[in-house]
Design a protein around this motif. Structure first.
Motif, PDB file in Angstrom:
ATOM      1  N   PHE A  61       0.766  -1.178  -0.037  1.00 39.82           N
ATOM      2  CA  PHE A  61       0.014  -0.120  -0.157  1.00 39.82           C
ATOM      3  C   PHE A  61       0.825   1.294  -0.022  1.00 39.82           C
ATOM      4  O   PHE A  61       0.560   2.263  -0.499  1.00 39.82           O
ATOM      5  CB  PHE A  61      -0.866  -0.007   1.248  1.00 39.82           C
ATOM      6  CG  PHE A  61      -2.040  -0.981   1.143  1.00 39.82           C
ATOM      7  CD1 PHE A  61      -3.003  -1.255  -0.022  1.00 39.82           C
ATOM      8  CD2 PHE A  61      -2.206  -2.050   1.915  1.00 39.82           C
ATOM      9  CE1 PHE A  61      -3.907  -1.948  -0.036  1.00 39.82           C
ATOM     10  CE2 PHE A  61      -3.065  -3.352   1.794  1.00 39.82           C
ATOM     11  CZ  PHE A  61      -3.888  -3.133   0.967  1.00 39.82           C
ATOM     12  N   GLY A  62       2.155   1.184   0.661  1.00 38.77           N
ATOM     13  CA  GLY A  62       2.747   2.441   0.514  1.00 38.77           C
ATOM     14  C   GLY A  62       3.471   2.808  -1.010  1.00 38.77           C
ATOM     15  O   GLY A  62       3.563   3.675  -1.018  1.00 38.77           O
ATOM     16  N   GLY A  63       3.680   1.644  -1.495  1.00 41.37           N
ATOM     17  CA  GLY A  63       4.133   1.590  -2.735  1.00 41.37           C
ATOM     18  C   GLY A  63       3.039   1.988  -3.752  1.00 41.37           C
ATOM     19  O   GLY A  63       3.494   2.948  -4.580  1.00 41.37           O
ATOM     20  N   ILE A  64       1.949   1.788  -3.455  1.00 42.51           N
ATOM     21  CA  ILE A  64       0.988   2.217  -4.548  1.00 42.51           C
ATOM     22  C   ILE A  64       0.480   3.721  -4.128  1.00 42.51           C
ATOM     23  O   ILE A  64       0.308   4.618  -5.145  1.00 42.51           O
ATOM     24  CB  ILE A  64      -0.524   1.201  -4.345  1.00 42.51           C
ATOM     25  CG1 ILE A  64       0.038  -0.238  -4.823  1.00 42.51           C
ATOM     26  CG2 ILE A  64      -1.522   1.825  -5.013  1.00 42.51           C
ATOM     27  CD1 ILE A  64      -1.257  -1.083  -4.491  1.00 42.51           C
ATOM     28  N   LEU A  65       0.548   3.882  -2.842  1.00 43.64           N
ATOM     29  CA  LEU A  65       0.129   5.388  -2.376  1.00 43.64           C
ATOM     30  C   LEU A  65       1.117   6.422  -2.331  1.00 43.64           C
ATOM     31  O   LEU A  65       0.786   7.294  -2.795  1.00 43.64           O
ATOM     32  CB  LEU A  65      -0.665   5.058  -1.061  1.00 43.64           C
ATOM     33  CG  LEU A  65      -1.813   4.424  -0.834  1.00 43.64           C
ATOM     34  CD1 LEU A  65      -2.359   4.213   0.385  1.00 43.64           C
ATOM     35  CD2 LEU A  65      -3.051   4.771  -1.818  1.00 43.64           C
ATOM     36  N   PHE A  66       2.268   6.156  -2.227  1.00 40.63           N
ATOM     37  CA  PHE A  66       3.198   6.851  -1.826  1.00 40.63           C
ATOM     38  C   PHE A  66       4.508   6.723  -2.592  1.00 40.63           C
ATOM     39  O   PHE A  66       5.462   7.325  -2.583  1.00 40.63           O
ATOM     40  CB  PHE A  66       3.828   7.128  -0.457  1.00 40.63           C
ATOM     41  CG  PHE A  66       2.564   7.415   0.478  1.00 40.63           C
ATOM     42  CD1 PHE A  66       2.058   8.669   0.460  1.00 40.63           C
ATOM     43  CD2 PHE A  66       2.211   6.472   1.329  1.00 40.63           C
ATOM     44  CE1 PHE A  66       0.774   9.098   1.173  1.00 40.63           C
ATOM     45  CE2 PHE A  66       1.231   6.703   2.181  1.00 40.63           C
ATOM     46  CZ  PHE A  66       0.420   7.860   2.172  1.00 40.63           C
ATOM     47  N   ALA A  73      10.095   2.524   0.502  1.00 40.68           N
ATOM     48  CA  ALA A  73      11.454   2.556   1.237  1.00 40.68           C
ATOM     49  C   ALA A  73      11.185   2.286   2.541  1.00 40.68           C
ATOM     50  O   ALA A  73      12.151   1.545   3.403  1.00 40.68           O
ATOM     51  CB  ALA A  73      11.975   3.856   1.037  1.00 40.68           C
ATOM     52  N   PHE A  74      10.138   2.972   3.209  1.00 37.96           N
ATOM     53  CA  PHE A  74       9.903   2.478   4.668  1.00 37.96           C
ATOM     54  C   PHE A  74       9.594   1.146   4.993  1.00 37.96           C
ATOM     55  O   PHE A  74       9.977   0.253   5.926  1.00 37.96           O
ATOM     56  CB  PHE A  74       8.663   3.368   5.093  1.00 37.96           C
ATOM     57  CG  PHE A  74       9.073   4.787   5.236  1.00 37.96           C
ATOM     58  CD1 PHE A  74       9.928   5.139   6.190  1.00 37.96           C
ATOM     59  CD2 PHE A  74       8.432   5.991   4.617  1.00 37.96           C
ATOM     60  CE1 PHE A  74      10.205   6.519   6.630  1.00 37.96           C
ATOM     61  CE2 PHE A  74       8.821   7.145   4.888  1.00 37.96           C
ATOM     62  CZ  PHE A  74       9.546   7.444   5.685  1.00 37.96           C
ATOM     63  N   ALA A 116       9.366  -0.487  -5.038  1.00 44.02           N
ATOM     64  CA  ALA A 116      10.538   0.414  -5.133  1.00 44.02           C
ATOM     65  C   ALA A 116      11.141   0.458  -6.579  1.00 44.02           C
ATOM     66  O   ALA A 116      11.514   1.714  -7.096  1.00 44.02           O
ATOM     67  CB  ALA A 116      11.617   0.311  -4.195  1.00 44.02           C
ATOM     68  N   ALA A 117      11.577  -0.768  -7.138  1.00 44.85           N
ATOM     69  CA  ALA A 117      12.203  -0.670  -8.425  1.00 44.85           C
ATOM     70  C   ALA A 117      10.920  -0.338  -9.353  1.00 44.85           C
ATOM     71  O   ALA A 117      11.283   0.126 -10.442  1.00 44.85           O
ATOM     72  CB  ALA A 117      12.547  -2.217  -8.673  1.00 44.85           C
ATOM     73  N   GLY A 118       9.851  -0.800  -9.444  1.00 48.69           N
ATOM     74  CA  GLY A 118       8.738  -0.288 -10.284  1.00 48.69           C
ATOM     75  C   GLY A 118       8.629   1.254 -10.372  1.00 48.69           C
ATOM     76  O   GLY A 118       8.609   1.977 -11.295  1.00 48.69           O
ATOM     77  N   GLY A 120       9.849   6.534 -12.750  1.00 53.75           N
ATOM     78  CA  GLY A 120      10.489   7.831 -12.745  1.00 53.75           C
ATOM     79  C   GLY A 120      11.389   8.027 -14.046  1.00 53.75           C
ATOM     80  O   GLY A 120      11.565   8.917 -14.663  1.00 53.75           O
ATOM     81  N   CYS A 121      12.176   6.797 -14.303  1.00 47.73           N
ATOM     82  CA  CYS A 121      13.286   7.176 -15.047  1.00 47.73           C
ATOM     83  C   CYS A 121      12.737   7.196 -16.707  1.00 47.73           C
ATOM     84  O   CYS A 121      13.106   7.872 -17.305  1.00 47.73           O
ATOM     85  CB  CYS A 121      14.304   5.910 -14.905  1.00 47.73           C
ATOM     86  SG  CYS A 121      15.210   5.891 -13.714  1.00 47.73           S
ATOM     87  N   THR A 122      11.513   6.316 -16.869  1.00 43.25           N
ATOM     88  CA  THR A 122      11.025   6.504 -18.120  1.00 43.25           C
ATOM     89  C   THR A 122      10.219   7.977 -18.402  1.00 43.25           C
ATOM     90  O   THR A 122      10.395   8.406 -19.484  1.00 43.25           O
ATOM     91  CB  THR A 122      10.030   5.355 -18.284  1.00 43.25           C
ATOM     92  OG1 THR A 122       9.014   5.344 -17.288  1.00 43.25           O
ATOM     93  CG2 THR A 122      10.614   4.000 -18.457  1.00 43.25           C
ATOM     94  N   GLN A 123       9.811   8.595 -17.346  1.00 44.58           N
ATOM     95  CA  GLN A 123       9.277   9.854 -17.431  1.00 44.58           C
ATOM     96  C   GLN A 123      10.208  10.956 -17.570  1.00 44.58           C
ATOM     97  O   GLN A 123      10.132  11.630 -18.571  1.00 44.58           O
ATOM     98  CB  GLN A 123       8.539  10.311 -16.157  1.00 44.58           C
ATOM     99  CG  GLN A 123       7.055   9.845 -15.879  1.00 44.58           C
ATOM    100  CD  GLN A 123       6.355  10.110 -14.640  1.00 44.58           C
ATOM    101  OE1 GLN A 123       7.031  10.642 -13.820  1.00 44.58           O
ATOM    102  NE2 GLN A 123       5.099  10.120 -14.540  1.00 44.58           N
TER     103      GLN A 123
END
Length: 140
Positions: free
Chosen positions: A37-42, A48-49, A91-93, A98-101
């Protein structure tokens, strides 16, 4: 009277478990929740947390397993391992997103999660929806 020799009463078994085992299990569950959920929301920050919680839970659960000859700590170890896997995936996703953007010239890396509206996947889905909507509007 009583011909039996006197015996000392046995001490009751301690009721409490291993505190590190409990902490590791709680952190393992928290790492799963934060990883997903942290990965999806934040985005990368939430993952990382989750990653930090998973690593601490892994260290504690391995210590508990060594202390108890693998009698305790297995559920905490499994939860921490699952949380670690989910946290690394998200985190990798988010890092790849971000890199593709940035490579596409959309802007700086600002992955705050897919819900935040800055995720490339969400923008692609919105664009696909607009394209399909325009296609259906042309037919009618």
């Amino acid at each position: 009277m009583n011909n039996m020799p006197y015996q000392q009463p046995m001490a009751p078994a301690p009721m409490g478990g291993n505190t590190n085992n409990t902490i590791a299990l709680i952190l393992g569950i928290v790492s799963i929740v934060l990883g997903v959920f942290g990965g999806i929301l934040f985005g990368m920050f939430g993952a990382a947390f989750g990653l930090v919680a998973a690593v601490v839970a892994l260290v504690l659960s391995i210590g508990v397993r060594k202390e108890t000859n693998n009698a305790q700590g297995t559920p905490a170890f499994i939860c921490a391992l699952i949380g670690l896997i989910f946290s690394v995936i998200f985190a990798a996703g988010c890092g790849i997103c971000g890199c593709t953007q940035k490579a596409a010239g959309v802007g700086d890396y600002t992955c705050y999660g897919c819900v935040g509206g800055s995720c490339k996947a969400q923008n692609d889905l919105k664009g696909a929806y607009r394209d399909l909507n325009n296609l259906f509007n042309e037919w009618y």
